[in-house]
Design a protein around this motif. Structure first.
Motif, PDB file in Angstrom:
ATOM      1  N   ALA A 182      17.350   8.689  21.483  1.00  0.00           N
ATOM      2  CA  ALA A 182      16.355   7.674  21.805  1.00  0.00           C
ATOM      3  C   ALA A 182      16.871   6.760  22.918  1.00  0.00           C
ATOM      4  CB  ALA A 182      16.042   6.851  20.560  1.00  0.00           C
ATOM      5  N   GLU A 183      15.947   6.268  23.721  1.00  0.00           N
ATOM      6  CA  GLU A 183      16.290   5.340  24.802  1.00  0.00           C
ATOM      7  C   GLU A 183      16.612   3.972  24.200  1.00  0.00           C
ATOM      8  OE1 GLU A 183      14.005   3.062  28.434  1.00  0.00           O
ATOM      9  OE2 GLU A 183      13.243   4.990  27.761  1.00  0.00           O
ATOM     10  N   VAL A 184      17.661   3.337  24.688  1.00  0.00           N
ATOM     11  CA  VAL A 184      18.067   2.027  24.195  1.00  0.00           C
ATOM     12  C   VAL A 184      17.186   0.963  24.853  1.00  0.00           C
ATOM     13  CG1 VAL A 184      19.942   0.353  24.044  1.00  0.00           C
ATOM     14  CG2 VAL A 184      20.430   2.793  23.827  1.00  0.00           C
ATOM     15  N   VAL A 185      16.555   0.130  24.025  1.00  0.00           N
ATOM     16  CA  VAL A 185      15.686  -0.941  24.500  1.00  0.00           C
ATOM     17  C   VAL A 185      16.360  -2.261  24.172  1.00  0.00           C
ATOM     18  CG1 VAL A 185      13.423  -2.021  24.215  1.00  0.00           C
ATOM     19  CG2 VAL A 185      13.641   0.462  24.119  1.00  0.00           C
ATOM     20  N   SER A 186      16.446  -3.166  25.159  1.00  0.00           N
ATOM     21  CA  SER A 186      17.024  -4.491  24.940  1.00  0.00           C
ATOM     22  C   SER A 186      15.977  -5.403  24.319  1.00  0.00           C
ATOM     23  CB  SER A 186      17.509  -5.095  26.253  1.00  0.00           C
ATOM     24  OG  SER A 186      18.569  -4.336  26.761  1.00  0.00           O
ATOM     25  N   ALA A 221      13.871  -8.635  23.467  1.00  0.00           N
ATOM     26  CA  ALA A 221      13.398  -9.844  24.140  1.00  0.00           C
ATOM     27  C   ALA A 221      12.652 -10.681  23.103  1.00  0.00           C
ATOM     28  CB  ALA A 221      12.479  -9.491  25.297  1.00  0.00           C
ATOM     29  N   TYR A 222      12.814 -12.000  23.183  1.00  0.00           N
ATOM     30  CA  TYR A 222      12.173 -12.899  22.232  1.00  0.00           C
ATOM     31  C   TYR A 222      10.662 -12.658  22.211  1.00  0.00           C
ATOM     32  CZ  TYR A 222      10.778 -17.133  19.809  1.00  0.00           C
ATOM     33  OH  TYR A 222      10.242 -18.010  18.910  1.00  0.00           O
ATOM     34  N   GLY A 223      10.092 -12.535  21.023  1.00  0.00           N
ATOM     35  CA  GLY A 223       8.664 -12.329  20.861  1.00  0.00           C
ATOM     36  C   GLY A 223       8.245 -10.874  20.887  1.00  0.00           C
ATOM     37  N   MET A 224       9.208  -9.972  21.047  1.00  0.00           N
ATOM     38  CA  MET A 224       8.906  -8.538  21.084  1.00  0.00           C
ATOM     39  C   MET A 224       8.385  -8.093  19.722  1.00  0.00           C
ATOM     40  SD  MET A 224      11.614  -5.449  21.829  1.00  0.00           S
ATOM     41  CE  MET A 224      11.867  -5.839  23.533  1.00  0.00           C
ATOM     42  N   HIS A 225       7.288  -7.315  19.725  1.00  0.00           N
ATOM     43  CA  HIS A 225       6.748  -6.782  18.476  1.00  0.00           C
ATOM     44  C   HIS A 225       7.618  -5.601  18.038  1.00  0.00           C
ATOM     45  CE1 HIS A 225       4.034  -5.352  15.407  1.00  0.00           C
ATOM     46  NE2 HIS A 225       4.056  -4.152  15.967  1.00  0.00           N
ATOM     47  N   LEU A 226       8.158  -5.672  16.825  1.00  0.00           N
ATOM     48  CA  LEU A 226       9.001  -4.606  16.298  1.00  0.00           C
ATOM     49  C   LEU A 226       8.300  -3.921  15.134  1.00  0.00           C
ATOM     50  CD1 LEU A 226      12.450  -6.431  16.287  1.00  0.00           C
ATOM     51  CD2 LEU A 226      11.563  -4.833  17.985  1.00  0.00           C
ATOM     52  N   ASP A 227       8.269  -2.608  15.169  1.00  0.00           N
ATOM     53  CA  ASP A 227       7.679  -1.799  14.110  1.00  0.00           C
ATOM     54  C   ASP A 227       8.821  -1.048  13.420  1.00  0.00           C
ATOM     55  OD1 ASP A 227       6.131  -0.203  12.477  1.00  0.00           O
ATOM     56  OD2 ASP A 227       5.477   1.121  14.087  1.00  0.00           O
ATOM     57  N   ILE A 228       9.460  -1.701  12.456  1.00  0.00           N
ATOM     58  CA  ILE A 228      10.628  -1.124  11.788  1.00  0.00           C
ATOM     59  C   ILE A 228      10.236  -0.726  10.368  1.00  0.00           C
ATOM     60  CG2 ILE A 228      12.995  -1.536  11.025  1.00  0.00           C
ATOM     61  CD1 ILE A 228      13.187  -3.651  13.259  1.00  0.00           C
ATOM     62  N   THR A 270      28.202 -10.614  21.676  1.00  0.00           N
ATOM     63  CA  THR A 270      28.565  -9.217  21.880  1.00  0.00           C
ATOM     64  C   THR A 270      27.344  -8.346  21.576  1.00  0.00           C
ATOM     65  OG1 THR A 270      30.131  -7.486  21.273  1.00  0.00           O
ATOM     66  CG2 THR A 270      29.488  -8.985  19.537  1.00  0.00           C
ATOM     67  N   PRO A 271      27.147  -7.262  22.316  1.00  0.00           N
ATOM     68  CA  PRO A 271      25.976  -6.415  22.050  1.00  0.00           C
ATOM     69  C   PRO A 271      26.145  -5.578  20.780  1.00  0.00           C
ATOM     70  CG  PRO A 271      27.266  -5.499  23.847  1.00  0.00           C
ATOM     71  CD  PRO A 271      27.899  -6.807  23.481  1.00  0.00           C
ATOM     72  N   VAL A 272      25.052  -5.434  20.051  1.00  0.00           N
ATOM     73  CA  VAL A 272      24.992  -4.623  18.837  1.00  0.00           C
ATOM     74  C   VAL A 272      23.750  -3.750  18.959  1.00  0.00           C
ATOM     75  CG1 VAL A 272      24.746  -4.703  16.332  1.00  0.00           C
ATOM     76  CG2 VAL A 272      26.105  -6.418  17.484  1.00  0.00           C
ATOM     77  N   GLN A 273      23.827  -2.524  18.463  1.00  0.00           N
ATOM     78  CA  GLN A 273      22.677  -1.627  18.507  1.00  0.00           C
ATOM     79  C   GLN A 273      22.200  -1.298  17.093  1.00  0.00           C
ATOM     80  OE1 GLN A 273      23.625   1.820  20.845  1.00  0.00           O
ATOM     81  NE2 GLN A 273      23.417   0.697  22.764  1.00  0.00           N
ATOM     82  N   MET A 274      20.889  -1.343  16.911  1.00  0.00           N
ATOM     83  CA  MET A 274      20.276  -0.968  15.644  1.00  0.00           C
ATOM     84  C   MET A 274      19.413   0.265  15.894  1.00  0.00           C
ATOM     85  SD  MET A 274      17.680  -3.031  13.080  1.00  0.00           S
ATOM     86  CE  MET A 274      16.516  -3.412  14.363  1.00  0.00           C
ATOM     87  N   ASN A 321      14.132   4.950  17.139  1.00  0.00           N
ATOM     88  CA  ASN A 321      14.295   4.022  18.252  1.00  0.00           C
ATOM     89  C   ASN A 321      15.655   3.354  18.159  1.00  0.00           C
ATOM     90  OD1 ASN A 321      11.398   3.986  19.316  1.00  0.00           O
ATOM     91  ND2 ASN A 321      11.128   3.550  17.151  1.00  0.00           N
ATOM     92  N   VAL A 322      16.153   2.866  19.306  1.00  0.00           N
ATOM     93  CA  VAL A 322      17.407   2.128  19.343  1.00  0.00           C
ATOM     94  C   VAL A 322      17.137   0.794  20.023  1.00  0.00           C
ATOM     95  CG1 VAL A 322      19.794   2.086  20.129  1.00  0.00           C
ATOM     96  CG2 VAL A 322      18.752   4.254  19.448  1.00  0.00           C
ATOM     97  N   LEU A 323      17.482  -0.296  19.344  1.00  0.00           N
ATOM     98  CA  LEU A 323      17.287  -1.642  19.856  1.00  0.00           C
ATOM     99  C   LEU A 323      18.648  -2.294  20.043  1.00  0.00           C
ATOM    100  CD1 LEU A 323      15.122  -3.887  20.408  1.00  0.00           C
ATOM    101  CD2 LEU A 323      15.582  -4.650  18.084  1.00  0.00           C
ATOM    102  N   GLU A 324      18.874  -2.879  21.217  1.00  0.00           N
ATOM    103  CA  GLU A 324      20.138  -3.577  21.479  1.00  0.00           C
ATOM    104  C   GLU A 324      19.865  -5.073  21.527  1.00  0.00           C
ATOM    105  OE1 GLU A 324      23.494  -2.116  24.098  1.00  0.00           O
ATOM    106  OE2 GLU A 324      22.560  -3.620  25.378  1.00  0.00           O
ATOM    107  N   TYR A 325      20.705  -5.840  20.831  1.00  0.00           N
ATOM    108  CA  TYR A 325      20.571  -7.291  20.809  1.00  0.00           C
ATOM    109  C   TYR A 325      21.951  -7.911  20.768  1.00  0.00           C
ATOM    110  CZ  TYR A 325      21.174  -6.518  15.790  1.00  0.00           C
ATOM    111  OH  TYR A 325      21.657  -6.120  14.572  1.00  0.00           O
ATOM    112  N   SER A 326      22.040  -9.214  21.037  1.00  0.00           N
ATOM    113  CA  SER A 326      23.325  -9.918  21.043  1.00  0.00           C
ATOM    114  C   SER A 326      23.572 -10.597  19.715  1.00  0.00           C
ATOM    115  CB  SER A 326      23.355 -10.963  22.159  1.00  0.00           C
ATOM    116  OG  SER A 326      23.295 -10.330  23.406  1.00  0.00           O
ATOM    117  N   LEU A 327      24.846 -10.639  19.359  1.00  0.00           N
ATOM    118  CA  LEU A 327      25.282 -11.225  18.102  1.00  0.00           C
ATOM    119  C   LEU A 327      26.640 -11.880  18.351  1.00  0.00           C
ATOM    120  CD1 LEU A 327      24.426 -11.148  15.039  1.00  0.00           C
ATOM    121  CD2 LEU A 327      25.888  -9.167  14.826  1.00  0.00           C
TER     122      LEU A 327
END
Length: 82
Positions: free
Chosen positions: A26-30, A32-39, A55-59, A69-75
């Motif tokens: 899956a393509e890694v998506v960064s 963004a605040y307010g992004m609709h997530l369907d998990i 530091t970046p973390v991937q879910m 899907n792969v979501l990247e966010y900071s932690l």
């Protein structure tokens, strides 16, 4: 002999039914605040680095359509101590 052949064919058919088709990564998506997530199901979350700071973390997750899907966010990392 017919029973053995039938058993072997049945076992082979049942094992092939459980085989997962190979899918492209899956393509890694960064995030963004307010992004609709369907998990629907979280499959994996990487561990944060041992640094004191963002530091970046991937879910990796599966959505309600069954797509991975792969979501990247900071932690904040695990390296901060008081």
């Amino acid at each position: 002999m017919k029973k053995f052949l039938f058993l072997t064919l049945s076992l082979t058919a049942s094992l092939s039914a459980h085989a997962q088709p190979s899918t492209a990564p899956a393509e890694v998506v960064s995030y963004a605040y307010g992004m609709h997530l369907d998990i629907a199901q979280v499959l994996n979350i990487t561990t944060p680095a041992d640094v004191c700071g963002p530091t970046p973390v991937q879910m990796t997750y599966r959505d309600s359509q069954g797509e991975t899907n792969v979501l990247e966010y900071s932690l904040i990392g695990n390296g901060c101590t008081n």
